[in-house]
Design a protein around this motif. Structure first.
Motif, mmCIF file in Angstrom:
data_model
loop_
_atom_site.group_PDB
_atom_site.id
_atom_site.type_symbol
_atom_site.label_atom_id
_atom_site.label_comp_id
_atom_site.label_asym_id
_atom_site.label_seq_id
_atom_site.Cartn_x
_atom_site.Cartn_y
_atom_site.Cartn_z
ATOM 1 N N MET A 176 32.579 38.570 36.391
ATOM 2 C CA MET A 176 33.741 38.214 35.952
ATOM 3 C C MET A 176 34.310 39.021 34.857
ATOM 4 O O MET A 176 34.046 39.843 33.716
ATOM 5 C CB MET A 176 33.472 36.766 34.743
ATOM 6 C CG MET A 176 33.005 36.247 36.321
ATOM 7 S SD MET A 176 31.704 34.412 35.141
ATOM 8 C CE MET A 176 33.663 33.426 34.698
ATOM 9 N N GLY A 177 35.590 39.227 34.852
ATOM 10 C CA GLY A 177 35.705 39.716 34.019
ATOM 11 C C GLY A 177 36.892 41.732 34.589
ATOM 12 O O GLY A 177 35.350 42.723 35.000
ATOM 13 N N PHE A 198 32.939 40.235 43.649
ATOM 14 C CA PHE A 198 33.603 39.007 43.633
ATOM 15 C C PHE A 198 34.567 39.235 42.710
ATOM 16 O O PHE A 198 34.052 39.032 41.331
ATOM 17 C CB PHE A 198 33.808 37.423 43.474
ATOM 18 C CG PHE A 198 33.207 37.347 45.409
ATOM 19 C CD1 PHE A 198 34.932 36.468 46.687
ATOM 20 C CD2 PHE A 198 31.656 36.932 45.805
ATOM 21 C CE1 PHE A 198 33.826 36.063 47.619
ATOM 22 C CE2 PHE A 198 31.649 36.568 47.059
ATOM 23 C CZ PHE A 198 32.356 36.786 47.734
ATOM 24 N N LEU A 199 35.328 39.589 42.395
ATOM 25 C CA LEU A 199 36.001 40.222 40.817
ATOM 26 C C LEU A 199 36.680 39.150 40.741
ATOM 27 O O LEU A 199 38.395 39.001 40.903
ATOM 28 C CB LEU A 199 36.586 41.448 41.383
ATOM 29 C CG LEU A 199 36.587 42.458 40.400
ATOM 30 C CD1 LEU A 199 35.876 42.245 39.070
ATOM 31 C CD2 LEU A 199 37.913 43.569 40.125
ATOM 32 N N SER A 200 36.554 38.522 39.474
ATOM 33 C CA SER A 200 37.954 38.297 38.353
ATOM 34 C C SER A 200 38.742 37.919 37.408
ATOM 35 O O SER A 200 37.953 38.414 36.687
ATOM 36 C CB SER A 200 37.255 35.995 38.522
ATOM 37 O OG SER A 200 36.227 36.084 37.570
ATOM 38 N N ASP A 201 39.933 38.313 37.056
ATOM 39 C CA ASP A 201 40.360 37.993 36.203
ATOM 40 C C ASP A 201 41.652 37.715 36.507
ATOM 41 O O ASP A 201 42.509 37.073 37.420
ATOM 42 C CB ASP A 201 41.130 39.651 36.338
ATOM 43 C CG ASP A 201 40.939 40.076 34.122
ATOM 44 O OD1 ASP A 201 40.620 40.677 34.016
ATOM 45 O OD2 ASP A 201 42.197 39.603 33.944
ATOM 46 N N LYS A 206 45.254 44.635 37.131
ATOM 47 C CA LYS A 206 44.045 45.506 37.154
ATOM 48 C C LYS A 206 43.215 45.232 38.310
ATOM 49 O O LYS A 206 42.438 45.393 38.706
ATOM 50 C CB LYS A 206 42.562 44.446 36.235
ATOM 51 C CG LYS A 206 43.190 45.520 34.348
ATOM 52 C CD LYS A 206 42.515 44.050 33.530
ATOM 53 C CE LYS A 206 43.115 45.791 32.480
ATOM 54 N NZ LYS A 206 44.159 45.969 31.789
ATOM 55 N N LEU A 207 42.580 43.539 39.124
ATOM 56 C CA LEU A 207 42.242 43.258 40.107
ATOM 57 C C LEU A 207 42.942 44.232 41.285
ATOM 58 O O LEU A 207 42.079 44.640 42.054
ATOM 59 C CB LEU A 207 42.805 41.988 40.449
ATOM 60 C CG LEU A 207 42.258 40.695 39.789
ATOM 61 C CD1 LEU A 207 42.849 39.730 39.801
ATOM 62 C CD2 LEU A 207 40.532 40.972 39.557
ATOM 63 N N ASP A 208 43.952 44.350 41.268
ATOM 64 C CA ASP A 208 45.263 45.500 42.956
ATOM 65 C C ASP A 208 43.951 46.316 42.430
ATOM 66 O O ASP A 208 43.186 47.521 43.685
ATOM 67 C CB ASP A 208 46.368 46.098 42.383
ATOM 68 C CG ASP A 208 46.867 44.515 42.578
ATOM 69 O OD1 ASP A 208 46.351 43.569 43.261
ATOM 70 O OD2 ASP A 208 47.966 44.341 42.341
ATOM 71 N N ILE A 209 43.590 47.464 40.797
ATOM 72 C CA ILE A 209 43.048 48.242 41.159
ATOM 73 C C ILE A 209 41.413 48.260 41.253
ATOM 74 O O ILE A 209 40.500 49.375 42.002
ATOM 75 C CB ILE A 209 42.771 48.743 39.168
ATOM 76 C CG1 ILE A 209 44.696 49.745 38.962
ATOM 77 C CG2 ILE A 209 42.243 49.666 38.970
ATOM 78 C CD1 ILE A 209 44.500 49.961 37.266
ATOM 79 N N GLY A 210 41.325 47.026 41.135
ATOM 80 C CA GLY A 210 39.366 46.834 41.499
ATOM 81 C C GLY A 210 39.225 46.709 43.051
ATOM 82 O O GLY A 210 38.589 47.314 43.653
ATOM 83 N N ASP A 341 46.920 48.929 32.525
ATOM 84 C CA ASP A 341 45.728 50.449 32.811
ATOM 85 C C ASP A 341 44.186 49.363 32.159
ATOM 86 O O ASP A 341 43.956 48.647 31.874
ATOM 87 C CB ASP A 341 45.976 50.748 30.478
ATOM 88 C CG ASP A 341 47.451 51.661 30.745
ATOM 89 O OD1 ASP A 341 46.910 52.717 31.688
ATOM 90 O OD2 ASP A 341 48.434 51.870 30.202
ATOM 91 N N VAL A 342 43.718 51.412 32.963
ATOM 92 C CA VAL A 342 42.375 50.354 32.672
ATOM 93 C C VAL A 342 41.191 51.345 31.510
ATOM 94 O O VAL A 342 41.345 50.935 30.603
ATOM 95 C CB VAL A 342 41.157 50.711 33.813
ATOM 96 C CG1 VAL A 342 39.863 50.076 33.633
ATOM 97 C CG2 VAL A 342 41.622 49.908 34.996
ATOM 98 N N LYS A 343 41.557 52.304 31.486
ATOM 99 C CA LYS A 343 40.379 53.522 30.642
ATOM 100 C C LYS A 343 41.656 54.167 30.277
ATOM 101 O O LYS A 343 42.055 55.055 31.348
ATOM 102 C CB LYS A 343 39.399 54.414 31.325
ATOM 103 C CG LYS A 343 38.879 55.213 30.518
ATOM 104 C CD LYS A 343 38.849 54.326 28.318
ATOM 105 C CE LYS A 343 37.655 53.491 29.256
ATOM 106 N NZ LYS A 343 37.032 53.255 28.104
#
Length: 350
Positions: A176-177, A198-201, A206-210, A341-343
């Protein structure tokens, strides 16, 4: 010594900072002096900038920011045996009291006396050089860049979380996040053996990057879809074996047991500034195991090795790099929390 200084809440400056304690800059027999190369901007750095405090840690005096770092050894103490000038390194930013009970039990990260960079009253390392113990300084293989090495610190959180979860090969996980910690946790879960994550946001970029990190990462935009229903649908109604809470959001944390399988594990990663609702009944009927993590312990060598081998690729998470001269602007941008942006990282003058 020009440094990035948080003068007070909401005010940063790039200036000479002569106030570093003499003891902090004195090279001991088991210390190394390091010229900083790359420093990541962490959410805690930004929180100190925007709020002036994190829980009991309050910025009462000007403080240098930064704790995710890599650099080059330029001097070694007389008893240092594993490092030499010219070695490229990354550094674990928390130094415990070596004789504390927590340290002797191997849980040095929860030592109440730990001194952690950029946590009041300890200064961070957005400055030219620092002195650090050999024991918490790790040599980099040639295949690991300075930028990747500065990602070891956040990656260590994900590796520590995956270790606490006791992941088994083939497990399904929920993260989650999709911020920096959520994404490194997803990578860590896959490296530990998860079949799917499963990646949630709510932030689609950010989900596209994940999703681009692995086809085993399944993005779920919780502004549009129900996370628990999605997970149950994809697991034949059973649920996920592990749920990682990496949002720090009370609303998100309130639903941590909904996608969890019977006998599953919840790992609390995201810092919660206030007490949160805990559904004891939902945990009970699943006989859920709940783990909490505080930073990490014994994780840095594992992270370096996994980046070096290619088992984990952190490069896609580095979305923007700034010169040290643009540090104030970098923090202003980071504080605005751009969805794409992530990092963000800062490169120091060499």
């Amino acid at each position: 010594m020009q440094s990035l200084v948080l003068e007070r809440q909401g005010e940063l400056s790039l200036r000479d900072f002569p106030a570093i304690d003499h003891d902090e800059e004195t090279l001991g027999p088991r210390d190394v002096r390091i010229r900083l190369h790359t420093v990541g901007i962490c959410g805690s750095d930004v929180h100190y900038y925007t709020h002036g405090r994190i829980g009991p840690f309050v910025v009462n005096a000007p403080m240098i920011l930064g704790h995710e770092a890599s650099g080059t050894v330029i001097e070694t103490g007389s008893d240092v045996s594993t490092l030499k000038p010219g070695d490229r390194v990354c550094m674990e930013p928390g130094i415990p009291e070596p004789n504390s009970r927590a340290t002797r039990l191997g849980m040095y990260n929860v030592d109440p006396a730990v001194r952690f960079w950029a946590t009041p009253p300890v200064h961070g390392i957005l400055r030219p050089t620092c002195v650090h113990p050999e024991a918490f300084t790790f040599k980099l293989p040639d295949t690991v860049s300075f930028a990747e090495a500065a990602m070891v610190e956040p990656l260590a959180v994900g590796i520590h979380a995956a270790t606490k979860a006791r992941i088994k090969p083939g497990d399904n996980a929920v993260v989650m996040g999709a911020g920096p910690i959520g994404l490194v946790t997803a990578l860590s879960a896959l490296a530990a053996g998860c079949a799917r994550v499963f990646l949630s946001d709510v932030a689609q970029p950010k989900l596209d990057i994940g999703a681009g990190l692995s086809r085993a990462i399944i993005p779920v935009n919780v502004a549009q879809d129900d996370l628990a229903k999605c997970v149950l649908r994809e697991t034949d109604g059973w649920g996920a074996d592990v749920v990682f809470e990496a949002t720090g959001s009370p609303k998100a944390a309130a639903g941590i047991f909904q996608p969890l399988a019977p006998g599953g594990c919840v790992v609390m990663i995201g810092g919660q500034p206030d007490p949160i609702a805990y559904d004891a009944g939902a945990a009970m009927v699943r006989e859920a195991r709940v783990e909490n993590i505080f930073r990490y312990a014994h994780a840095f060598p594992r992270c370096v090795n996994m980046i070096a081998s290619g088992a984990i690729d952190v490069k896609p998470l580095i979305t923007r790099t700034f010169a040290f001269s643009d540090s104030v602007q970098a923090f202003e941008i980071a504080a605005s929390a751009p969805a794409s942006d992530v990092k963000m990282q800062i490169e120091m003058p060499q």
